[in-house]
Design a protein around this motif. Structure first.
Motif: not given
Length: 693
Positions: A402-427
């Motif tokens: 039920g996450i309302e705000i999801l923060l990406d602490l990696d971005g395009y750095c090594g180990g980042g998972m932008p694909g998670v955010f592209a699925l839009r799990p949080a509004p």
């Protein structure tokens, strides 16, 4: 020529790879024999090979109209629809073909492809597995089965099936999949050996050579990595990924020969709109904010395209929380362990809990059992272990929480998972901390910054709305006690004299920054320059560069990497940190200041070039933010020649460190929580993201 002879000729041309000639012959055959379904089908096959899928679709539909029970045309139609981006239509065509030819391997394999394109990984796996049962020697199905299992995160199963495919058809595709499966299990040396063997069999396959480079880089064998990337570029001079990684590896080795020309190629590649260049590696180039945004957009567009089927299939819905309700926040990171991310955030998270914000940590790295992981687990409302899970499964867990705000602490750095955010799990989704630039992505709503690190001139080059903190955007951990260091002689430092330090990673050094340092050393003859020891001969290259600049190489002292507190202790022997550009000290600058060492920097025009300036600004030491190279050198020389001025600066830093608020994590957490609430309340009111603070 009769129909049979015409068809035989078309087939022969297709088998010879002469698709254009086959298309011409098939077009003539269709005019001569308009009722011949096979002529229409072969015409479609030629058109498909010529990458004209819409025309191929029409030809296949004509073939089906003439012979509706010929399952091959339905299979071909499925391939054309897939090439047109219509995965659902392709699945319907292939299910029709399966009804006409139950259990046919090519039909089942095509059905698996359509389901995979539609994001139905379980259905795709079922179809591929069915092929392996009815036709165990059909190599494409084993390859596809291994591929979909990798997509699902089942690396061990993928390995077994890739080995079966390699046994049946030992080609480049099988080597790639087997290598990917081994790498996904952390078996890097084995993966590299598989890729290298594939290279030996297919020396013109750039994909395999590129993977050899990545694995060598992972093992810190940078010379081998550079050689592999150079091989890729001999095969494909426009290979963006290899261009970016070669430049990054050369910077990491302090191998500056030919680097200017390589950097120009990189920038030209991005300017031409060609994808592949890593936005993180691009930050180390002398690139403009506009170029960095363009590079990030090229990558994010590819991420969005790849995620689209799964995003549609998952179809996450986001309920609105009641006005005034505490936001439920998630932080996703690869660094929730003995890592710079955890070092920066541990104390912040401990105070964030006191603000009424409910927050969850999603750790994409395995639990290392260390003290930082334990601190983070104790601070958070929940720490979710999501290491080794595929992006869609991580996204499901974020959404389920039920996450309302999801923060990406990696971005395009090594180990980042932008694909998670592209699925839009949080509004609401936010770029913060590790990646010092814009994500250039429609799936990221906000970037958290401050007005020094992201001034008005830089704002047009961020795709996100910007949430400004009233303090430095970077947190830190003020609970660390800096121990006493070993004696200077034990560290290789001279007994007396000025010690300039730069413990930035080697990729941040460049000829301009190093020339600046050498100019300082020439003007302060009794000074030493203390650097972090680099990989693969970097130290020797820097000594040679110093000699070429008229500086005795013996004045360069190299420190090996150490556990964090031992590393912090070294700063007690350092008098002044000389920063780099175009990529500043970030965590390293914060560490130096916390340990009592002033940081001299020259702010640049990008986020990555302004982090140290932001730290100094919020510390109240703006005079250490030099206006240019000349001012940088003059300040460093003046301090190097004046021991009393150095002592006064160090005493002032200690006072400001205590009073400025730069390390006040309770206040930082309150300000951060205020921004999170503002983001949440805008969405709850039906308003789009907008600049805040």
């Amino acid at each position: 020529m009769d129909l049979a002879a015409s068809l035989d000729r078309i087939v022969a041309l297709l088998e010879q790879g002469r698709a254009a000639d086959a298309e011409h012959a098939a077009r003539i055959a269709r005019m001569q024999f308009p009722a011949a379904a096979e002529a229409a089908r072969l015409h479609g096959a030629a058109l498909l090979r010529l990458e004209r899928p819409a025309e191929a679709r029409g030809a296949f539909e004509s073939a089906i109209a003439l012979a509706p029970h010929a399952f091959e045309a339905h299979v071909n139609l499925g391939s054309a629809l897939l090439a047109c981006g219509d995965a659902e239509g392709a699945e319907r065509a292939l299910l029709h073909a399966l009804a006409l030819a139950p259990g046919h391997p090519a039909v089942l394999n095509g059905l698996g492809n359509a389901r995979r394109a539609r994001g139905d990984l379980a259905g795709a796996r079922e179809a591929y597995a069915a092929v392996t049962r009815v036709a165990p020697h059909y190599a494409p199905a084993w390859l596809n089965l291994a591929g979909v299992e990798l997509d699902e995160g089942a690396a061990a199963a993928a390995e077994a099936h890739a080995r079966q495919a390699q046994m049946l058809a030992p080609g480049a595709d099988a080597a790639l999949l087997l290598g990917h499966a081994l790498a996904a299990q952390g078996r890097i040396e084995e993966a590299e050996a598989v890729y290298a063997a594939g290279c030996a069999r297919a020396p013109q396959d750039a994909r395999l050579a590129y993977q050899v480079g990545l694995m060598a880089e992972e093992r810190r064998d940078l010379a081998r990595a550079a050689a592999a990337y150079e091989q890729v570029l001999r095969i494909d001079p426009d290979h963006g990924q290899a261009l970016g990684q070669l430049a990054f590896v050369k910077r990491s080795r302090c191998d500056w020969q030919g680097l200017d020309a390589l950097s120009r190629r990189l920038r030209d590649h991005v300017a031409a709109g060609r994808p592949g260049v890593s936005p993180f590696a691009f930050l180390a180039e002398d690139s403009t904010p506009a170029e960095q945004l363009a590079c990030a957009r090229l990558l994010s567009q590819g991420v969005e395209r790849a995620a689209a089927p799964q995003r549609a299939r998952l179809g996450f819905a986001h309920a609105r929380r009641a006005p005034g309700a505490p936001p439920r926040v998630g932080f996703l990171a690869n660094g929730f362990g003995e890592h710079a991310t955890a070092l920066l955030t541990a104390a912040f998270f401990e105070h964030l809990r006191d603000t009424g914000v409910e927050f969850h940590l999603f750790a994409t790295s395995r639990d290392d059992g260390g003290a930082l992981r334990r601190r983070l687990r104790a601070a958070a409302h929940a720490l979710h272990e999501v290491a080794a899970l595929p992006a869609f499964e991580v996204a499901r867990r974020v959404h389920a929480a039920g996450i309302e705000i999801l923060l990406d602490l990696d971005g395009y750095c090594g180990g980042g998972m932008p694909g998670v955010f592209a699925l839009r799990p949080a509004p609401l989704q936010v770029n913060w901390l590790a990646y010092p630039g814009t994500m250039g992505a429609g799936f990221i709503d906000y970037a958290i910054a401050d007005r020094c690190v992201l001034p008005d001139a830089l704002r047009p080059h961020f795709s996100e709305a910007v949430a400004y903190l009233p303090r430095c955007y970077q947190p830190s951990d003020p609970t660390r006690a800096v121990p006493a260091p070993p004696p200077r002689a034990q560290l290789g430092l001279p007994d007396t004299g000025m010690v300039y330090v730069c413990f930035n990673n080697a990729f941040k050094l460049n000829p301009r920054s190093f020339a600046r340092m050498c100019a300082v050393l020439r003007a302060v003859p009794d000074a030493a320059l203390w650097l972090l020891s680099g990989a693969d001969g970097a130290d020797d290259r820097l000594r040679a560069a110093a000699r070429a600049q008229g500086v005795d190489p013996a004045r360069l002292v190299f420190a090996a990497k150490r556990p964090h507190l031992e590393y912090l202790a070294l700063y007690r022997h350092a008098d002044l940190f000389l920063d780099t550009e175009t990529y500043n000290a970030h965590t390293t600058a914060s560490d130096a200041i916390w340990a009592g060492c002033p940081v001299l920097t020259r702010p640049g025009g990008t986020f990555a070039a302004r982090v140290a300036a932001s730290l100094n600004h919020h510390l109240g030491l703006d005079r250490l933010n030099a206006a240019g190279d000349e001012a940088f050198v003059d300040t460093a020389v003046r301090l190097g020649r004046d021991a009393a001025a150095r002592a006064a600066l160090r005493a002032e830093l200690a006072e400001r460190r205590a009073a400025s608020g730069l390390f006040n994590m309770a206040a930082y957490a309150r300000d951060f929580a205020t921004l999170l609430r503002a983001m949440a309340e805008r969405r709850r009111a039906g308003l789009p993201p907008a600049d805040l603070g």
